[in-house]
Design an enzyme around this catalytic site. Structure first.
Site, PDB file in Angstrom:
ATOM      1  NE  ARG A  35      -4.270  -1.967   1.871  1.00 17.77           N
ATOM      2  CZ  ARG A  35      -4.685  -2.941   1.326  1.00 17.77           C
ATOM      3  NH1 ARG A  35      -5.339  -1.713   0.642  1.00 17.77           N
ATOM      4  NH2 ARG A  35      -5.464  -4.045   1.156  1.00 17.77           N
ATOM      5  CG  ASP A  36       1.837   5.418  -2.645  1.00 22.35           C
ATOM      6  OD1 ASP A  36       2.273   5.515  -3.545  1.00 22.35           O
ATOM      7  OD2 ASP A  36       1.255   6.583  -1.668  1.00 22.35           O
TER       8      ASP A  36
ATOM      9  CG  HIS B  22       6.977   3.270  -8.485  1.00 27.64           C
ATOM     10  ND1 HIS B  22       8.227   3.720  -8.356  1.00 27.64           N
ATOM     11  CD2 HIS B  22       5.469   4.018  -8.211  1.00 27.64           C
ATOM     12  CE1 HIS B  22       8.080   4.626  -8.284  1.00 27.64           C
ATOM     13  NE2 HIS B  22       6.908   5.416  -8.471  1.00 27.64           N
TER      14      HIS B  22
HETATM   15  P1  DGP Z   1       6.239   8.194  -8.082  1.00 29.35           P
HETATM   16  O1  DGP Z   1       5.993   9.941  -7.617  1.00 29.35           O
HETATM   17  O2  DGP Z   1       5.451   7.746  -8.445  1.00 29.35           O
HETATM   18  O3  DGP Z   1       7.605   7.882  -7.979  1.00 29.35           O
HETATM   19  O4  DGP Z   1       5.550   7.574  -6.263  1.00 29.35           O
HETATM   20  C1  DGP Z   1       5.943   7.419  -5.443  1.00 29.35           C
HETATM   21  C2  DGP Z   1       4.647   6.837  -4.500  1.00 29.35           C
HETATM   22  O5  DGP Z   1       5.778   6.002  -3.769  1.00 29.35           O
HETATM   23  C3  DGP Z   1       4.283   7.235  -3.712  1.00 29.35           C
HETATM   24  O6  DGP Z   1       2.502   7.624  -3.899  1.00 29.35           O
HETATM   25  C4  DGP Z   1       4.122   7.410  -2.166  1.00 29.35           C
HETATM   26  C5  DGP Z   1       5.176   6.258  -2.503  1.00 29.35           C
HETATM   27  N1  DGP Z   1       6.266   5.739  -0.848  1.00 29.35           N
HETATM   28  C6  DGP Z   1       7.486   7.077  -0.686  1.00 29.35           C
HETATM   29  N2  DGP Z   1       8.109   6.407  -0.114  1.00 29.35           N
HETATM   30  C7  DGP Z   1       7.638   5.285   0.344  1.00 29.35           C
HETATM   31  C8  DGP Z   1       7.448   4.554   1.741  1.00 29.35           C
HETATM   32  O7  DGP Z   1       8.389   4.718   2.123  1.00 29.35           O
HETATM   33  N3  DGP Z   1       6.307   3.434   1.957  1.00 29.35           N
HETATM   34  C9  DGP Z   1       5.317   3.510   0.786  1.00 29.35           C
HETATM   35  N4  DGP Z   1       4.594   2.366   0.719  1.00 29.35           N
HETATM   36  N5  DGP Z   1       5.121   4.015   0.053  1.00 29.35           N
HETATM   37  C10 DGP Z   1       6.139   5.000  -0.362  1.00 29.35           C
END
Ligand code: DGP
Length: 113
Positions: A28-29, A99
């Site tokens: 999950r984001d 991703h």
């Molecule tokens: P993008 O902006 O397309 O590179 O998406 C990166 C996504 O990664 C963003 O929606 C937030 C998520 N994200 C960043 N750091 C972490 C983390 O430490 N854990 C999780 N679960 N998501 C993260």
């Protein structure tokens, strides 16, 4: 290599993992933009879409079969969902390990801004 998502793959940083296969994981984001917002990543480090090799075609395909299975498990497959992979800064990529965003559970507009 100092890659946040490689550390999640390695279990060094916790994540809410909802999917695992031989080639990919889904979690999950942390900054969810929809009721379902899962990131599907390859276990292999690939920085951007531009770095995908011809030998990675099956691997990248496995991100989409993961998205299909996650959408079914989340109950959003029939209503619809969006998959997005940003490439480099202008598109909004902030983590340089590819991703696939899987977003659903609410209506979505088009075009995206
Ligand atoms: P993008 O902006 O397309 O590179 O998406 C990166 C996504 O990664 C963003 O929606 C937030 C998520 N994200 C960043 N750091 C972490 C983390 O430490 N854990 C999780 N679960 N998501 C993260």
């Amino acid at each position: 290599m100092d890659c946040l998502f490689c550390k999640i793959v390695a279990g060094e940083i916790p994540a809410d993992i909802v999917y695992e296969s031989e080639t990919a994981i889904g979690f999950r984001d942390i900054n969810a933009q929809a009721p379902t917002h899962v990131l599907v990543i390859p276990r292999k480090h690939i920085a951007t879409i531009n770095d995908i090799g011809d030998e990675d075609q099956a691997l990248v395909g496995s991100l989409y079969t993961a998205a299909r299975d996650i959408a079914a498990a989340e109950g959003i497959a029939d209503e619809g969902y969006r998959t997005v992979m940003n490439c480099n800064e202008s598109a909004g990529q902030s983590v340089f390990h590819i991703h696939l965003h899987v977003l659903g559970g609410r209506p979505m507009g088009w075009p995206p801004f």
